[in-house]
Motif scaffolding. Sequence first.
Motif, short mmCIF file in Angstrom:
data_model
loop_
_atom_site.label_atom_id
_atom_site.label_comp_id
_atom_site.label_asym_id
_atom_site.label_seq_id
_atom_site.Cartn_x
_atom_site.Cartn_y
_atom_site.Cartn_z
N GLU A 1 -0.25 -26.68 59.61
CA GLU A 1 0.66 -27.83 59.56
C GLU A 1 1.61 -27.84 60.75
O GLU A 1 1.95 -28.89 61.28
N TYR B 1 -1.87 -23.03 64.52
CA TYR B 1 -3.22 -22.47 64.34
C TYR B 1 -4.20 -23.62 64.14
O TYR B 1 -3.94 -24.53 63.34
N ASN B 2 -5.28 -23.58 64.88
CA ASN B 2 -6.35 -24.57 64.73
C ASN B 2 -7.39 -24.02 63.78
O ASN B 2 -7.99 -22.97 64.08
N PRO B 3 -7.65 -24.70 62.67
CA PRO B 3 -8.62 -24.16 61.72
C PRO B 3 -10.04 -24.25 62.27
O PRO B 3 -10.33 -25.10 63.12
N SER B 4 -10.90 -23.38 61.74
CA SER B 4 -12.32 -23.46 62.10
C SER B 4 -12.89 -24.73 61.47
O SER B 4 -12.27 -25.33 60.57
N TYR C 1 0.82 -22.61 59.08
CA TYR C 1 0.64 -22.56 60.54
C TYR C 1 -0.22 -23.73 61.03
O TYR C 1 0.00 -24.25 62.12
#
Lengths: 82, 181
Positions: A38, A42-45, A36
């Motif tokens: 990639e 979704y934006n990672p923390s 997700y």
Amino acid sequence: MSEQVHNRLAMVRAERKVSRQSLAEAVGAHYQTIGYIERGQYNPSLDLALKISKFFGLPVEALFSLEPFRPLTDEVYGRNQP
Amino acid sequence: MTTTRLTRYDRAMLRLMNDRRGQAWHATAARRRLAVALHITLTVALGGLMTHLFLAESEPLWTIPVMAVLLLPWMVATGVINGATRGLLELRAHVLDERQSAERSHVLARAHRVTTLLLLAAAAALLITGGLAGDAPKAYAAPLLIAVLVVHWVMPLWVAGLRAQDEPAEDDVLEAAALGR
């Protein structure tokens, strides 16, 4: 909150021949989460982004950016942006 | 995820919820919606039969084998939805990663909102029928309470099933494309 974070994760992961599963295990995430990220879904923390960067031995800005990345060939061969 | 030591139970559940053998059952949004629709239908049917069994004066024992038959596809549908969400609601919190934890919170919040609206509608319906026919609230309170309880219990599963996304593209396909193979 929904600011898009651009990333080069798929390209770097493919270049290093690292599977999603092994990257996910190394950084303590689910393999779908890597997918997700990639896909830009979704934006990672910051914590996860730093772990991923550390895994590849790259600075975090080499993998994640608020601005779209220029194509790598442009960066390598120095073509100016149109 | 995995910052805390996983117990044997956690690892077993994690394996079960990430078992890819049933992936075809929930690979597309249409199949996931179908599974949720089937689950809702079966839940309503089972709840209706159970209410009928306990509240009907004639003791309709025929409902027991019918419920036993319906329970099997209900369990399969539950498994399909849990597979689609990779155990979002079944795994313990420390097993989930940050995206899954956020998604679980989102699912529970949305399910809570929907359930609140349903409770409001149920209470309004009960009060209105009470106004029209005096003994209606007493007669319908028990089945309505059971229905609300069941909906409250399974609503997060339905919401999670409908919010589940397609599996990201396969690794080997992506790698081959990126490496020009």
